[in-house]
Design an enzyme around this catalytic site. Structure first.
Site, PDB file in Angstrom:
ATOM      1  N   LEU A  68      11.697 -19.767  -3.819  1.00 56.22           N
ATOM      2  CA  LEU A  68      10.563 -19.049  -3.222  1.00 56.22           C
ATOM      3  C   LEU A  68       9.273 -19.245  -4.024  1.00 56.22           C
ATOM      4  CD1 LEU A  68       9.826 -16.565  -1.209  1.00 56.22           C
ATOM      5  CD2 LEU A  68      10.164 -15.175  -3.241  1.00 56.22           C
ATOM      6  N   ASP A 109       0.838  -1.199   0.000  1.00 59.33           N
ATOM      7  CA  ASP A 109       0.000   0.000   0.000  1.00 59.33           C
ATOM      8  C   ASP A 109       0.872   1.247   0.000  1.00 59.33           C
ATOM      9  OD1 ASP A 109      -2.313   1.443  -0.011  1.00 59.33           O
ATOM     10  OD2 ASP A 109      -2.856   1.045   2.067  1.00 59.33           O
ATOM     11  N   HIS A 159       2.748   3.103  -9.059  1.00 60.56           N
ATOM     12  CA  HIS A 159       2.493   1.677  -9.311  1.00 60.56           C
ATOM     13  C   HIS A 159       3.686   1.036 -10.028  1.00 60.56           C
ATOM     14  CE1 HIS A 159      -1.423   1.993  -7.719  1.00 60.56           C
ATOM     15  NE2 HIS A 159      -1.963   2.637  -8.723  1.00 60.56           N
TER      16      HIS A 159
HETATM   17  C1  IPE Z   1      -1.261   0.072  -3.514  1.00 60.54           C
HETATM   18  O1  IPE Z   1      -1.075   1.438  -3.533  1.00 60.54           O
HETATM   19  C2  IPE Z   1      -1.372  -0.542  -4.883  1.00 60.54           C
HETATM   20  C3  IPE Z   1      -2.687  -1.103  -5.232  1.00 60.54           C
HETATM   21  C4  IPE Z   1      -3.687  -1.281  -4.410  1.00 60.54           C
HETATM   22  C5  IPE Z   1      -2.885  -1.469  -6.625  1.00 60.54           C
HETATM   23  P1  IPE Z   1      -2.308   2.425  -3.570  1.00 60.54           P
HETATM   24  O2  IPE Z   1      -2.679   2.657  -4.987  1.00 60.54           O
HETATM   25  O3  IPE Z   1      -3.416   1.937  -2.706  1.00 60.54           O
HETATM   26  O4  IPE Z   1      -1.673   3.758  -2.975  1.00 60.54           O
HETATM   27  P2  IPE Z   1      -2.354   4.828  -2.022  1.00 60.54           P
HETATM   28  O5  IPE Z   1      -2.980   4.091  -0.878  1.00 60.54           O
HETATM   29  O6  IPE Z   1      -3.361   5.565  -2.830  1.00 60.54           O
HETATM   30  O7  IPE Z   1      -1.218   5.705  -1.605  1.00 60.54           O
HETATM   31 MG    MG Z   2      -4.056   2.326  -0.782  1.00 59.94          MG
END
Ligand code: IPE
Ligand code: MG
Length: 241
Positions: free
Chosen positions: A128, A17, A34
């Site tokens: 792994l 996250d 991402h």
């Molecule tokens: C996690 O990062 C990635 C996915 C859920 C795909 P987020 O996209 O939730 O990032 P924030 O929480 O908005 O910072």
């Molecule tokens: Mg998030």
């Protein structure tokens, strides 16, 4: 304090996250986060493998993530296909067994094809086991398991009295996996978000403020040290308690 190599967890799960916030801090689009987050999976998987962790199970896309803006969902569905084309040989030549759990019926066909190719070409690997949870949610997993078990009862293949926790486990995506030892969630959110609800029964939980793209080997070791400091009694007693 150093890591005790005899007390390394066998199965670690992570809720990745903070990609969006990481990008925002840099005034960049969420997709930039991402991208960085995806590359971080490679580094963290390697670090886990080096430390002797056998199963690493990562929450990449939840059954609820479809509610995000279409452009972001499209990016998250397409990027793995591009990475696959670029890094295919590296994946096949690694010793990782790469698996995917979650629903497949809502994923684009091209992604399902990539998933199947990766699983097929790494299934004999002995390093792994890296599991990517895509369109995964525990409510969905447990509902599916319940339907399967109910069908067995209806068809007289199983008696109601024969339904045990083990029977339930045999109908989960994780049926061939060892029990979960440790869950790590990045980015300061203290919640489980419909992830591995059953499997978390006796796992240790570790939450860190660090955003996923910044979660590096040092952060991993902090989490492992915290895990090693816990007294796991599974509801029983040990010499001190
Ligand atoms: C996690 O990062 C990635 C996915 C859920 C795909 P987020 O996209 O939730 O990032 P924030 O929480 O908005 O910072
Ligand atoms: Mg998030």
């Amino acid at each position: 304090m150093n890591l005790d190599l005899n007390k390394i967890p066998v199965h670690v799960a992570m809720i990745l996250d903070g990609n969006g916030r990481w990008a925002k801090k840099r005034l960049m689009p969420r997709t930039y986060g991402h991208r960085k987050g995806a590359f971080n999976i490679v580094d963290i998987a390697k670090a886990c493998n080096q430390r002797g962790i056998k199963f690493l199970t990562l929450f990449c896309f939840s059954t609820e993530n479809w509610n995000r803006p279409t452009t972001e969902v499209q990016y998250l569905m397409n990027a793995p296909i591009r990475y696959y084309k670029k890094y295919k040989n590296r994946i096949f030549n690694s010793d990782y067994k790469v698996q995917f759990i979650g629903r497949r019926d809502r994923l684009p066909n091209a992604l399902v094809q990539v998933i199947e190719e990766i699983e097929e070409n790494t299934k004999e690997h002995t390093g792994l086991t890296l599991t990517l949870c895509v369109d995964y949610g525990s409510y969905d997993e447990l509902t599916t398991a319940t339907k399967q078990i109910a069908t067995l009862v209806k068809e007289n293949k199983l008696k109601v009295e024969e339904i045990t926790p083990q029977v339930i486990e045999e109908h989960l995506f994780t049926k061939d996996y060892p029990k979960l030892d440790l869950l790590i969630r990045t980015s300061g959110e203290i919640r489980i978000s419909n992830y591995l609800l059953w499997q978390l029964g006796y796992a240790e939980l570790y939450f860190t403020e660090t955003l996923w793209p910044d979660f590096d080997e040092k952060e991993l070791d902090k989490a492992l040290l915290s895990y090693q400091g816990r007294a796991r009694r599974f509801g029983g007693l040990n010499e001190n308690h």
